[in-house]
Write a protein that holds these residues in place. Structure first.
Motif, PDB file in Angstrom:
ATOM      1  N   ASN B 289       0.726  -1.136  -0.028  1.00 37.49           N
ATOM      2  CA  ASN B 289       0.191  -0.146  -0.050  1.00 37.49           C
ATOM      3  C   ASN B 289       0.900   1.246  -0.123  1.00 37.49           C
ATOM      4  N   ARG B 292      -0.298   4.739  -1.011  1.00 36.39           N
ATOM      5  CA  ARG B 292      -1.372   5.154  -0.152  1.00 36.39           C
ATOM      6  C   ARG B 292      -0.860   5.845   1.234  1.00 36.39           C
ATOM      7  N   GLU B 297      -2.955   5.437   6.438  1.00 38.11           N
ATOM      8  CA  GLU B 297      -2.729   4.052   6.337  1.00 38.11           C
ATOM      9  C   GLU B 297      -2.182   3.467   7.692  1.00 38.11           C
ATOM     10  N   GLN B 505      -1.694  -3.279  -7.176  1.00 40.42           N
ATOM     11  CA  GLN B 505      -2.293  -2.110  -7.813  1.00 40.42           C
ATOM     12  C   GLN B 505      -2.703  -2.606  -9.044  1.00 40.42           C
TER      13      GLN B 505
END
Lengths: 337, 505, 167
Positions: B289, B292, B297, B505
């Motif tokens: 991630n 992000r 997060e 992704q």
């Protein structure tokens, strides 16, 4: 403990009220009416800070003062910040400052405008010794061996670790250079603990740590003391390691290295303080010196316990200021103005 | 197994109920100190040190170290709630913690921060229990060149080009370095950029800048957004803790990485603040991630907190075994040891068994107690967000002012903080990133002085950064981190055949 | 403050603010370079002098911010608004009282200033009745006082009131 302090403060407030009404007891010419600040012109955790907090603890434990002592660090600009603060607090008797050698060295090295005469001297509580240390694994058993090695080696071959730049450790290094006629490489670190660790790790060849900064490594057999930069041996008989005590370390002069240096641990108060106010602090420090806690602390750190006040202290300061100027001038440490 | 029996003995020392009381008092005070920006763990311990004079050394160290644990836990609270780092090492916690709070997930963020802290401390304490003497020797290998390499590695693992203009990133970073250089140069003793002003002698403190840039800047932005005068919603029951705990095992790798980075930085001693940044940077880089991060997060909260607490705890190791403080707080505790009549250093483990093992046992208990204390207060703290802005904003500003003042007891620092607040607002609006600025401010000074110490050692030759395997590995790692985006770009291009290599992704 | 509102809807454009901030960076970098050149910014035989790193930091900052400035100039006229008037008003509503608060700390000490600041903020901006604001405005500084001056023995700035009370 909190409750004690609160009630102590209530008593103090009552005393202040009584004082205002003209009922002050005759023998106490001046008493602090507010908490007294001890300015430490160095960071938390260093030698001066430790001493200030020991005094704070002793005063509190033995109830030596009606008002609390408060320790404040003002370390900026090699302590200049702290000295300037005291210098500018004329006639505020609730402020004292603990000094180290930066009282003399900082204005000379940085050009920040203050000198010891700008403040009111109170007392010298102790002098801090300096010891020449090497790694225990190194071949140098005595200061003589080491000095010979320095003289015989390349210039800049030997590395000396020390605290700060153009302060006491580097001044001693410069004095050693002058005495031996050979150049050393001086590496400035942040604190005495770092220096001792760097010496144990073999990153530098020697250091001039204060006893308290290196005693742990000495006891563990990691470091070896070669000589002490004082005119006589440290008068402590107890053993620190299995076969040696502070008193067994020869002076550097005995070893043919004619360098002497001691660091002031004393107190000043603000400019314009009255004799009564100075007398109160002198008296307070006398009481502190008599406590077993203080004696214990002095012995742990192998301090030179000379105590001076008044004219004697001023004369000492005057001489020390001249010595520092001379040493720093010779070493080329003076700020270009 | 000798360590285990000693540890059990240590728990025996703790049996004295007064010691447990001291522990809770310490944790409570520590959390309070951690919450207040400016009053850090080191100050807190130093301030309360004289109080412990009349206690036994064991009780005294238990109370003081509990203050330290409390401060480590507490630093995260204001970071998450108000974007104001209570402690230097919780700056990285704001990056994701505060966005989470804005999304109404303050409870989750706090739970993750506290649990991560606890986990980091636990790993570090295990290390302290079983490997203390071995690991401590490792710290001695660190000379100036190695320290510089560590700072470089921290920097390289954190820096990466974001979406901002690269020129702005560089400008902001250089401003951080320049501010870090103001004041006395420790290597030559010269004054730099003080322009004859006594107030500039102390330089720009990292915390004062951060309180302004993040805390005050954020309040100004909040005002502009107009949602100013209504409180935010936040879940305020303890179930959020359990709910978050269900999520966390998934992130074991991040937590473990954080702990390792933290332990390493605590022992060497690089410190908790660089550790938290490095851990955040690594998590961002290696997480699926990663893109992000910065938007709320949970990994971005876990990573720095685990590392900070692990570093804070393992910083005690070199202090106990070598007498070298691994952090400013450890330096103050070291002074405390001397005052109580103990000699820190290699013989402490032999001569003062009660003390050492009592302390180690108290780290276990202290952190468990700390976790319980802070977790039960999660709903309380989360509910602070419900207080209307016009009540909480002035209080936050007062706390910021108090914090800026207490860092150096300097009135001018309050004004400096305010100026940084305005700068923070402008920078945020114009897309100048704040993170590189604060990282440069915190690392710049240390990195420069260790670089120049290394240069003095090598007489000006750069080869010292390649002189032994340790420093060579560190420098290589740092460069690899710096060029990681390029490397991953290349592998992505040419590794298409193996799709599992491509980050998600 | 650079942003003094002009025109009815517009305050300043984003581009203008970009140029102002980049200009500030340029000025700062020149200052940095000047002072560090003065104290010595060369690489001598035992490594860099005190001003070496800061000087090049200043130089890099100069190049980067000059580029930002140049890009801003070339971008041509820009009608996007940096901040709307209503927004600016709200920001200033917080900023100006805070500036006043900081000035007051120097004069009255932090405790009294805190009372005034919270009282003002809550009644004027938050539209709370005074009886709701007063308890908070008194309790917050009182709590700070107990915690700092009595528990932790950390003195905060004090003014005439505290002196009169014997602190």
């Amino acid at each position: 403990m909190k409750r004690n302090r609160v009630s102590a403060r209530l008593l103090a407030a009552a005393a202040a009220v009584a004082g205002a009404c003209g009922l002050a007891p005759a023998e106490a010419a001046w008493q602090p009416t507010r908490p007294v600040e001890i300015i430490v012109p160095a960071g938390t955790g260093g030698g001066a800070d430790q001493m200030a907090r020991v005094i704070q603890g002793i005063v509190q434990k033995h109830n030596l003062m009606s008002q609390p002592l408060v320790v404040i660090n003002k370390a900026g600009g090699a302590g200049a910040e702290g000295f300037l603060d005291v210098k500018s607090s004329t006639r505020n008797p609730h402020k004292i400052i603990i000094t180290l050698s930066n009282l003399f060295t900082t204005p000379l090295a940085t050009g920040v405008p203050f000198k010891w005469e700008d403040m009111t001297p109170v007392a010298m509580l102790a002098l801090d010794e300096f010891v020449l240390w090497v790694n225990a694994k190194s071949p140098y058993k005595t200061a003589k061996d080491y000095v010979e090695a320095i003289k015989g080696g390349q210039p800049h071959q030997f590395k000396m670790g020390g605290t700060g730049s153009k302060q006491e450790d580097q001044i001693i290094t410069a004095a050693i250079e002058q005495a031996t006629g050979s150049k050393l490489t001086y590496i400035p670190y942040k604190g005495g603990g770092d220096v001792a660790a760097q010496l144990v790790g073999g990153h530098v060849d020697s250091s001039v740590n204060n006893p308290i900064e290196a005693v742990a490594q000495w006891r563990a057999g990691e470091l070896r003391p070669l000589c002490v930069f004082d005119s006589q041996r440290i008068p402590l008989q107890g053993k620190v390691t299995a076969d040696m005590g502070w008193g067994d370390i020869p002076t550097c002069k005995e070893q043919g290295l004619d360098v002497e240096y001691l660091m002031l641990r004393g107190f000043f108060t603000t400019p314009g303080a009255t004799p009564d106010q100075v007398a109160f602090y002198v008296d307070l420090f006398k009481k502190v010196r008599e406590t077993p806690d203080w004696k214990d602390f002095m012995e742990k750190g192998a301090f030179n316990t000379t105590f001076m006040t008044g004219e004697e202290f001023k004369a000492w300061l005057k001489k020390a200021a001249d010595t520092h100027r001379g040493l720093m001038e010779k070493a080329g440490f003076l700020a270009k103005s | 197994m000798e360590a285990l029996t000693s540890l059990i003995h240590g728990f025996g020392v703790l049996g004295d109920p007064m010691n447990i009381v001291y522990m809770f008092v310490g944790i409570f005070l520590g959390v309070l100190i951690g919450v207040l920006p400016g009053l850090g763990g080191a100050n807190g311990v130093a301030i309360l040190l004289p109080l412990t004079f009349s206690m036994s050394p064991v009780s005294a160290i238990i109370m003081l170290s509990s203050i330290y644990w409390g401060a480590l836990f507490g630093g995260a609270i204001t970071s998450v709630l108000f974007n104001i780092p209570g402690e230097p090492w919780s700056v990285a916690t704001t990056f994701d913690g505060y966005p989470m709070a804005q999304q109404g997930r303050a409870g989750e963020a706090l739970t993750a921060a506290f649990t991560g802290s606890f986990f980091g401390a636990f790993v570090a304490t295990l290390l302290l229990t079983f490997l203390a003497p071995v690991i401590a020797r490792f710290a001695l290998n660190f000379g100036p060149a190695e320290f510089f390499a560590v700072y470089l590695l921290t920097f390289c693992s954190f820096v990466g080009m974001g979406k901002e203009s690269p020129f702005k990133v560089i400008s902001a970073m250089m401003l951080g370095f320049a501010l870090a250089a103001v004041g006395l140069d420790t290597v030559t003793g010269q004054l730099r950029m003080t322009f004859g002003s006594a107030e500039l002698l102390r330089g720009f403190d990292f915390l004062v800048a951060v309180i302004g840039l993040f805390g005050v800047g954020e309040i100004l932005l909040t005002m502009e957004e107009g949602l100013a005068f209504k409180g935010r919603s936040a879940k305020i029951n303890l179930r959020v803790v359990l709910h978050t705990w269900k999520e966390l095992p998934r992130l074991w790798l991040t937590a473990l990485r954080g702990s390792i980075v933290g332990c390493w930085m605590g022992i060497t001693p690089g410190g908790a603040t660089p550790a938290s940044f490095m851990s955040y940077g690594l998590a961002k880089r290696f997480s699926r991630n990663g893109a992000r991060f910065g938007k709320g997060e949970i990994e971005g909260v876990l990573a720095p907190e685990t590392a900070a607490h692990a570093a804070g705890t393992s910083a005690l190791l070199p202090m106990l075994t070598l007498g070298i403080p691994g952090s400013p707080t450890a330096a103050v505790l070291l002074g405390g040891l001397l005052i109580w009549g103990l000699q820190p250093g290699p013989l402490l483990f032999v001569e003062q068994k009660d003390f050492v093992w009592g302390l180690i046992a108290s780290i276990y208990l202290g952190n468990i107690a700390g976790l319980i204390v802070v977790l039960t207060t999660v709903p309380l703290f989360a509910s602070i967000l419900r207080i209307p802005f016009s009540i909480i904003a002035p209080i936050i500003l007062v706390v910021c002012a108090v914090g800026a003042y207490t860092v150096h007891n300097a009135l001018l620092d309050i004004s400096v903080m305010l100026i940084f607040g305005v700068l923070g607002y402008l920078f945020k609006k114009l897309g100048y990133p704040l993170a590189p600025l604060v990282l440069a401010l915190v690392l710049g000074d240390m990195a420069e002085s260790s670089f120049r110490q290394a240069m003095l050692l090598s007489r000006g030759s750069l080869s010292i950064f390649w002189a032994n395997p340790l420093v060579a590995i560190l420098v290589t790692l740092a460069l690899a981190m710096l060029f990681w985006p390029l490397i991953s770009f290349v592998t992505e291009r040419f590794g298409r055949k193996r799709p599992q290599m491509v980050p998600g992704q | 403050m650079a942003h003094t509102g002009e025109g009815s809807e517009h305050t300043v454009s984003n581009r203008t603010m970009e140029l102002v901030v980049a200009g500030g960076f340029i000025a700062a970098s020149i200052l940095v370079m000047y002072d560090n050149w003065r104290i010595g910014a060369r690489w001598v035989e035992d490594g860099p002098q005190a001003g070496y790193f800061p000087f090049y930091i200043g130089l890099i900052m100069f190049i980067a911010s000059a580029t930002t400035f140049g890009l801003g100039v070339m971008a041509g006229p820009d009608h996007t608004n940096f901040v709307e008037r209503a927004q600016l008003k709200q920001v200033l509503q917080v900023l100006l009282p805070t500036v006043a608060f900081v000035v007051l700390i120097g004069l009255l000490g932090i405790y009294v200033s805190t009372t005034i600041f919270i009282l003002f903020f809550m009644t004027w901006l938050g539209k709370y009745p005074i009886y709701k604001a007063a308890p908070i405005a008194v309790l917050v500084p009182l709590f700070l006082f107990v915690m700092f001056e009595i528990w932790f023995l950390v003195p905060l700035p004090k003014g005439p009131l505290e002196t009169a009370l014997g602190y």
